[in-house]
Design a protein around this motif. Structure first.
Motif, mmCIF file in Angstrom:
data_model
loop_
_atom_site.group_PDB
_atom_site.id
_atom_site.type_symbol
_atom_site.label_atom_id
_atom_site.label_comp_id
_atom_site.label_asym_id
_atom_site.label_seq_id
_atom_site.Cartn_x
_atom_site.Cartn_y
_atom_site.Cartn_z
ATOM 1 N N ILE A 193 0.848 -1.198 0.000
ATOM 2 C CA ILE A 193 0.000 0.000 0.000
ATOM 3 C C ILE A 193 0.882 1.246 0.000
ATOM 4 O O ILE A 193 0.716 2.157 -0.817
ATOM 5 C CB ILE A 193 -0.920 0.012 1.250
ATOM 6 N N ARG A 194 1.835 1.258 0.895
ATOM 7 C CA ARG A 194 2.743 2.407 1.035
ATOM 8 C C ARG A 194 3.484 2.676 -0.280
ATOM 9 O O ARG A 194 3.498 3.801 -0.783
ATOM 10 C CB ARG A 194 3.745 2.084 2.146
ATOM 11 N N ASP A 195 4.074 1.623 -0.870
ATOM 12 C CA ASP A 195 4.866 1.816 -2.079
ATOM 13 C C ASP A 195 4.010 2.225 -3.276
ATOM 14 O O ASP A 195 4.416 3.051 -4.078
ATOM 15 C CB ASP A 195 5.624 0.528 -2.421
ATOM 16 N N ARG A 196 2.822 1.619 -3.386
ATOM 17 C CA ARG A 196 2.012 1.905 -4.568
ATOM 18 C C ARG A 196 1.333 3.271 -4.474
ATOM 19 O O ARG A 196 1.020 3.877 -5.502
ATOM 20 C CB ARG A 196 1.015 0.782 -4.816
ATOM 21 N N VAL A 197 1.124 3.768 -3.257
ATOM 22 C CA VAL A 197 0.684 5.163 -3.122
ATOM 23 C C VAL A 197 1.833 6.078 -3.535
ATOM 24 O O VAL A 197 1.661 7.016 -4.316
ATOM 25 C CB VAL A 197 0.217 5.474 -1.680
ATOM 26 N N ALA A 198 3.033 5.764 -3.044
ATOM 27 C CA ALA A 198 4.196 6.606 -3.354
ATOM 28 C C ALA A 198 4.506 6.604 -4.850
ATOM 29 O O ALA A 198 4.874 7.633 -5.411
ATOM 30 C CB ALA A 198 5.407 6.127 -2.562
ATOM 31 N N LEU A 199 4.340 5.453 -5.501
ATOM 32 C CA LEU A 199 4.641 5.347 -6.929
ATOM 33 C C LEU A 199 3.559 5.956 -7.810
ATOM 34 O O LEU A 199 3.733 6.091 -9.015
ATOM 35 C CB LEU A 199 4.783 3.870 -7.325
ATOM 36 N N GLY A 200 2.398 6.273 -7.205
ATOM 37 C CA GLY A 200 1.321 6.847 -7.990
ATOM 38 C C GLY A 200 0.376 5.819 -8.586
ATOM 39 O O GLY A 200 -0.502 6.165 -9.376
ATOM 40 N N HIS A 201 0.537 4.546 -8.228
ATOM 41 C CA HIS A 201 -0.423 3.539 -8.697
ATOM 42 C C HIS A 201 -1.773 3.734 -8.033
ATOM 43 O O HIS A 201 -2.815 3.436 -8.603
ATOM 44 C CB HIS A 201 0.076 2.129 -8.376
ATOM 45 N N PHE A 202 -1.742 4.191 -6.792
ATOM 46 C CA PHE A 202 -2.970 4.505 -6.066
ATOM 47 C C PHE A 202 -2.981 5.997 -5.777
ATOM 48 O O PHE A 202 -1.951 6.575 -5.447
ATOM 49 C CB PHE A 202 -3.034 3.765 -4.720
ATOM 50 N N ASP A 203 -4.173 6.603 -5.900
ATOM 51 C CA ASP A 203 -4.322 8.008 -5.522
ATOM 52 C C ASP A 203 -4.554 8.106 -4.013
ATOM 53 O O ASP A 203 -4.060 9.007 -3.351
ATOM 54 C CB ASP A 203 -5.498 8.632 -6.269
ATOM 55 N N VAL A 204 -5.350 7.154 -3.521
ATOM 56 C CA VAL A 204 -5.689 7.123 -2.099
ATOM 57 C C VAL A 204 -5.638 5.670 -1.650
ATOM 58 O O VAL A 204 -5.606 4.765 -2.476
ATOM 59 C CB VAL A 204 -7.110 7.676 -1.828
ATOM 60 N N ALA A 205 -5.649 5.455 -0.337
ATOM 61 C CA ALA A 205 -5.670 4.080 0.156
ATOM 62 C C ALA A 205 -6.182 4.004 1.584
ATOM 63 O O ALA A 205 -6.126 4.976 2.335
ATOM 64 C CB ALA A 205 -4.273 3.462 0.082
ATOM 65 N N HIS A 206 -6.692 2.845 1.900
ATOM 66 C CA HIS A 206 -7.005 2.408 3.259
ATOM 67 C C HIS A 206 -5.647 2.280 3.962
ATOM 68 O O HIS A 206 -4.795 1.540 3.501
ATOM 69 C CB HIS A 206 -7.682 1.046 3.090
ATOM 70 N N MET A 207 -5.445 3.055 5.018
ATOM 71 C CA MET A 207 -4.127 3.053 5.658
ATOM 72 C C MET A 207 -4.236 2.960 7.171
ATOM 73 O O MET A 207 -5.215 3.400 7.763
ATOM 74 C CB MET A 207 -3.373 4.345 5.332
ATOM 75 N N LEU A 208 -3.189 2.423 7.766
ATOM 76 C CA LEU A 208 -3.030 2.503 9.210
ATOM 77 C C LEU A 208 -2.877 3.980 9.546
ATOM 78 O O LEU A 208 -2.136 4.694 8.855
ATOM 79 C CB LEU A 208 -1.779 1.742 9.638
ATOM 80 N N ALA A 209 -3.549 4.444 10.620
ATOM 81 C CA ALA A 209 -3.546 5.876 10.922
ATOM 82 C C ALA A 209 -2.149 6.484 11.034
ATOM 83 O O ALA A 209 -1.930 7.617 10.602
ATOM 84 C CB ALA A 209 -4.364 6.143 12.188
ATOM 85 N N PRO A 210 -1.162 5.765 11.593
ATOM 86 C CA PRO A 210 0.172 6.395 11.682
ATOM 87 C C PRO A 210 0.950 6.401 10.358
ATOM 88 O O PRO A 210 1.987 7.051 10.275
ATOM 89 C CB PRO A 210 0.913 5.511 12.710
ATOM 90 N N MET A 211 0.455 5.704 9.332
ATOM 91 C CA MET A 211 1.224 5.612 8.083
ATOM 92 C C MET A 211 1.412 6.944 7.358
ATOM 93 O O MET A 211 2.532 7.250 6.932
ATOM 94 C CB MET A 211 0.595 4.594 7.130
ATOM 95 N N PRO A 212 0.340 7.738 7.166
ATOM 96 C CA PRO A 212 0.566 9.029 6.504
ATOM 97 C C PRO A 212 1.535 9.911 7.291
ATOM 98 O O PRO A 212 2.327 10.653 6.708
ATOM 99 C CB PRO A 212 -0.832 9.663 6.463
#
Lengths: 199, 418
Positions: free
Chosen positions: B50-69
């Motif tokens: 999730i983290r990598d694909r948000v960073a790479l731009g594959h995902f615009d948004v994601a379901h995330m653990l609250a501390p991740m952003p």
């Protein structure tokens, strides 16, 4: 450190794919390849492999476990995710498309990673193609069975021969712009409904 | 907006967990489509993906653990890149489960089925002390990720009960779907995770739920919607439309009458791939702790009520305080500012204000002062918050993070494992 000295660890609970990758790496001259196919990779197994590069498939939930081990274990020399240098974007994209993630231990130069990663990526892709091919063959077999059963029903209900039954299916498919297997499936569904069989 | 053909595509990643419900329902019940969004959902298998694909731009948004952003914005994760939290996906929903063997020891030490964090922690401390006296190996507890609410809630609970999470027990990471197996196999002795993965151990007869995170910190935040900051910057309208769709989805998910349909929809292999009956406990808060009848757990989970989706700055700052407490991050004016910037109640307000949603006037609150459900000031409508207390009675003032961190006797980075 020559190619033969670079230690590569493949973590993949799909044993067949892991073997396909291992074989490819060996063919490319990397002889020190180990595999962890366990659903629960242990610190000890990683320490024993003592890898310069770690590959893990992106569908493996153990990526989170692995990253945690890298962070907290004194025994594992600390590999870092490949996604560090944005200049590697093309390489990263290719890896993600293939479904693989790589971790490299500090000290292994980028130029040396490139051919290893290329080999791993092409093997991952080759495996995906193999799997697709297998799925296609399976599907074709399934469809063949459905068509045969549908022909049998038509032959019985309309008192026609096999060739006529096949022609009827094909003509209907063409007229309705559908695949012959789909028309055959409709025949089976209708026959089940009419005979009070399973839905 | 009338139902028109979708105009904007938003790509979102999610992990198969009950708290991804709002995002999933926004798509399958058509709330996103009504807002002109083609919401593409991609099932992922690790938070690292999730983290990598948000960073790479594959995902615009994601379901995330609250501390991740927060961790991403602070540059604590490999690929970096600012990620913002414009919405929370709910309150509560987690529990702590232990193996039958540990539960037996705890029950000898006086634990009952009350689920009270203090009493349970005291009983666990007795088990930990006894093992130490006998020279037995330390108990190992699992969480889902180093930057997870579970990690901080579990550590908070243990430490407040006099069990040092750095030295008295071992902490490890196990993916949620593997928790029950790892417990059954004796690889771990307990864990903290979201539902349905606590009930899964109870159903399998391999574990006992000792307490819930909603008891450790009442009305505590759970997963969030993480959005890549540059995407959100460039697509304010699309993000606002998504928040509106997810708000409607949250109301739908919170309505008890929809529970049977919700578990049915989520059980599909495209989403959670878990039996509807296993999900029901975590959804309704009627939970079977061990052998016995299900019992109602107060305020176990909210998708919408109590401003459950409001991205409180004080929630984010509490997670940051725990990162500082455990040595993952440093408290400086710069890091504090970065964390503040990553929480975006302003975007939430802008999207939902026009719908007449009751919005709190404040963006941060002192956590732990509401002992009961309390009406709060809003621009429009009625809104009740709380109770929001920590089980040990401590209070978190987001303006005094340094003092708060220093008030804990047990703090600092742990030693590396051998």
């Amino acid at each position: 450190m020559s190619e033969a000295d670079i230690r590569i660890l493949v973590i993949d609970d799909n044993r067949i794919r892991a073997s396909v990758i291992e074989e490819g790496l060996r063919e490319a001259g990397y002889s020190r390849v180990s595999i962890i196919a366990d659903s629960r990779p242990s610190v000890r197994a990683i320490v024993e492999a003592d890898p310069d590069v770690v590959f893990i498939d992106l569908e493996n939930p153990n990526r989170d476990v692995l990253e945690h081990m890298f962070q907290v274990s004194r025994a594992i020399s600390r590999p870092i995710a490949m996604f560090v240098d944005r200049s590697d974007r093309a390489m990263i994209e290719a890896a993600v498309d293939a479904g693989v993630s790589a971790y490299i231990v500090d000290g292994l130069k980028k130029e040396r990673l490139k051919p290893i990663l290329d080999t791993a990526i092409s093997r991952f892709n080759a495996f995906s193609r193999m799997r697709e091919e297998l799925d296609r063959t399976k599907r074709a077999l399934e469809e063949r069975k459905v068509i045969d059963r549908a022909k049998g029903i038509l032959m019985r209900l309309r008192g026609i021969g096999e060739e006529d039954a096949h022609a009827l299916l094909r003509r209907t498919a063409m007229n309705e712009n559908r695949r012959i297997a789909d028309v055959a499936q409709s025949v089976l569904t209708a026959a089940d409904l009419l005979s009070g069989g399973k839905p | 907006m009338t139902a028109t053909s979708p105009t904007v595509t938003i790509r979102a990643g999610f992990i198969p967990l009950l708290d991804a419900a709002i995002l999933i329902i926004a798509r399958i019940k058509g709330f996103a489509e009504e807002e002109g969004i083609d919401l593409t959902l991609v099932q992922e298998f690790s938070w690292a993906n999730i983290r990598d694909r948000v960073a790479l731009g594959h995902f615009d948004v994601a379901h995330m653990l609250a501390p991740m952003p927060i961790a991403a914005s602070l540059g604590l994760t490999p690929f970096g890149g600012a990620v913002i939290t414009p919405m929370c996906l709910g309150l509560g929903g987690n529990a702590v489960t232990v193996s039958n063997a540990v539960w037996y020891g705890m029950s000898v030490a006086g634990a009952d089925n009350g689920g009270d964090p203090k009493a349970m922690g005291d009983a666990l401390r007795a088990v930990v002390a006894e093992r130490k006296a006998k020279g037995l190996p330390k108990l190992t507890f699992a969480v889902v990720h180093p930057f997870s609410s579970h990690n901080y809630y579990l550590r908070y609970w243990l430490a407040a009960c006099g069990i040092d999470p750095r030295t008295d027990v071992g902490l490890t990471v196990v993916p949620p779907p593997y928790m029950a197996d790892a417990l059954a196999g004796g690889h771990i002795d307990g864990y903290c995770v979201g539902e349905p993965w606590n009930s899964a151990s109870v159903v399998a007869g391999v574990g006992h739920i000792v307490t819930t995170t909603s008891a450790i910190w009442k009305s505590s935040p759970e997963k969030v919607l993480g959005a890549r900051a540059d995407w959100a910057e460039r697509n304010p309208e699309a993000l606002a439309a998504l928040l509106r769709a997810m708000h409607r989805a949250s109301l739908w998910c919170d309505a008890p009458r929809n529970a049977p349909e919700l578990v049915e929809l989520l059980s599909s292999s495209r989403y959670l791939d878990v039996a509807p009956s296993t999900m029901m406990a975590g959804l309704t808060g009627r939970i079977t702790l061990g052998a016995g009848q299900p019992q109602p757990v107060q305020d176990f989970r909210y998708f919408a009520k109590r401003a459950a989706t409001f991205p409180w700055v004080s929630h984010g700052l509490w997670f940051f305080s725990q990162m500082v407490r455990w040595g993952q991050a440093e408290l400086t004016p710069a890091t504090l500012e970065t964390v503040r910037q990553s929480l975006r109640p302003d975007l939430y307000r802008r999207a939902l204000g026009p719908l007449g949603v009751a919005l709190p006037n404040a963006s941060a609150k002192i956590e732990g002062t509401l002992t009961m459900e309390t009406p709060v000031a809003t621009a429009n409508g009625r809104l009740f918050l709380g109770p929001d207390g920590f089980f040990d009675g401590k209070v978190f003032d987001p303006d005094l993070i340094g003092d708060y961190v220093n008030s804990f006797d047990i703090r600092g980075p742990g030693p590396l494992d051998d």
